[in-house]
Enzyme design. Structure first.
Site, PDB file in Angstrom:
ATOM      1  N   GLU A  43     -17.642  12.437  24.023  1.00  0.00           N
ATOM      2  CA  GLU A  43     -16.664  12.534  25.097  1.00  0.00           C
ATOM      3  C   GLU A  43     -15.425  13.182  24.498  1.00  0.00           C
ATOM      4  OE1 GLU A  43     -16.264   8.454  26.222  1.00  0.00           O
ATOM      5  OE2 GLU A  43     -18.203   8.414  27.240  1.00  0.00           O
ATOM      6  N   ARG A  68       6.681   5.072  29.400  1.00  0.00           N
ATOM      7  CA  ARG A  68       5.365   5.648  29.163  1.00  0.00           C
ATOM      8  C   ARG A  68       4.332   4.825  29.908  1.00  0.00           C
ATOM      9  NH1 ARG A  68       5.821  10.789  28.017  1.00  0.00           N
ATOM     10  NH2 ARG A  68       6.721  11.253  25.979  1.00  0.00           N
ATOM     11  N   ALA A  80       9.973  16.192  22.967  1.00  0.00           N
ATOM     12  CA  ALA A  80       8.641  16.780  22.849  1.00  0.00           C
ATOM     13  C   ALA A  80       8.133  17.178  24.224  1.00  0.00           C
ATOM     14  CB  ALA A  80       7.681  15.774  22.210  1.00  0.00           C
ATOM     15  N   GLU A  96      11.899  22.621  25.046  1.00  0.00           N
ATOM     16  CA  GLU A  96      11.870  21.159  25.188  1.00  0.00           C
ATOM     17  C   GLU A  96      13.138  20.516  24.645  1.00  0.00           C
ATOM     18  OE1 GLU A  96       9.965  19.111  26.830  1.00  0.00           O
ATOM     19  OE2 GLU A  96       8.517  20.603  27.460  1.00  0.00           O
ATOM     20  N   GLU A 100      15.395  18.427  27.359  1.00  0.00           N
ATOM     21  CA  GLU A 100      15.502  16.965  27.245  1.00  0.00           C
ATOM     22  C   GLU A 100      16.838  16.477  26.702  1.00  0.00           C
ATOM     23  OE1 GLU A 100      12.134  15.208  25.280  1.00  0.00           O
ATOM     24  OE2 GLU A 100      10.755  15.875  26.852  1.00  0.00           O
ATOM     25  N   PRO A 118      -8.280  13.252  16.559  1.00  0.00           N
ATOM     26  CA  PRO A 118      -9.409  14.186  16.457  1.00  0.00           C
ATOM     27  C   PRO A 118     -10.782  13.568  16.689  1.00  0.00           C
ATOM     28  CG  PRO A 118      -8.501  13.735  14.285  1.00  0.00           C
ATOM     29  CD  PRO A 118      -7.578  13.097  15.285  1.00  0.00           C
ATOM     30  N   GLU A 142      11.757  17.402  37.286  1.00  0.00           N
ATOM     31  CA  GLU A 142      12.068  16.500  38.406  1.00  0.00           C
ATOM     32  C   GLU A 142      11.378  15.148  38.297  1.00  0.00           C
ATOM     33  OE1 GLU A 142       9.192  17.436  42.195  1.00  0.00           O
ATOM     34  OE2 GLU A 142      10.971  18.669  41.966  1.00  0.00           O
ATOM     35  N   GLU A 144      11.023  13.560  35.362  1.00  0.00           N
ATOM     36  CA  GLU A 144      11.381  13.083  34.023  1.00  0.00           C
ATOM     37  C   GLU A 144      12.666  12.257  34.104  1.00  0.00           C
ATOM     38  OE1 GLU A 144      10.666  15.414  29.865  1.00  0.00           O
ATOM     39  OE2 GLU A 144      11.884  16.436  31.346  1.00  0.00           O
TER      40      GLU A 144
END
Length: 186
Positions: A43, A68, A80, A96, A100, A118, A142, A144
């Site tokens: 996957e 988050r 970031a 960025e 920010e 990975p 908008e 954020e």
């Protein structure tokens, strides 16, 4: 010097099934032939890549605090964001940083590029350092919502102990900053 064999344990893709196509990521399931001849599935999350910026102003690191959703809590992180299609990572890092934090700079230096997970994803983050910053205005997306703060190395380490900084890119940046303070180079 002996050359490195990057395909020593190669898994040959036999088929790929697209499971999900989102705005940022996609998910696929690959059927692969293992080095021993057996068949397995993998996957895989496909991601366009991202940038992160260790921005130093007056011996303080710029960080942003934001919610988050996958963690269901606020995080303190370095600025970031994801790469847009075909975007140069250096240009994305400058974008960025300014979006920010409101800060801009003429030069950014690549510290390192690294894969986040990975074992199941191809996301790569390009980590830059920015110094000699110029204060301007932030231009948040908008969707954020964040606060910008500048913290000392001691504060960053305390936030790590408290779990307020717990993402790989910010922890890597804090350690890079610590090495820089000890050696004078990244």
């Amino acid at each position: 010097m002996t050359p490195i064999n990057h395909k020593k344990f190669e898994e040959v893709t036999l088929s790929t099934e697209s499971i999900f196509q989102g705005k940022i990521i996609s998910l696929q399931v690959d059927t692969v032939r293992l080095p021993n001849g057996n068949i397995a599935t993998r996957e895989i999350v496909k991601h366009p890549g991202a940038v992160a910026v260790l921005a130093i102003v007056d011996d303080r690191m710029l960080v942003v605090e934001q919610y988050r959703k996958p963690l269901e809590r606020n995080q303190i992180e370095i600025p970031a964001g994801k790469l847009d299609a075909g975007e140069d990572p250096l240009d994305a890092a400058k974008r960025e940083l300014e979006e920010e934090t409101g800060y801009s700079c003429d030069t950014l230096k690549l510290i390192s590029s690294f894969y986040t997970s990975p074992g199941f994803a191809d996301e790569i983050i390009h980590l830059y350092v920015a110094e000699q910053l110029i204060k301007g205005e932030a231009h948040l997306d908008e969707d954020e919502f964040l606060d910008v703060e500048s913290i000392t190395l001691d504060q960053a380490q305390q936030y790590m102990r408290e779990g307020r900084i717990s993402d790989a890119k910010t922890i890597t940046a804090v350690y890079a900053w610590q090495v820089y303070k000890l050696t004078g180079s990244f």
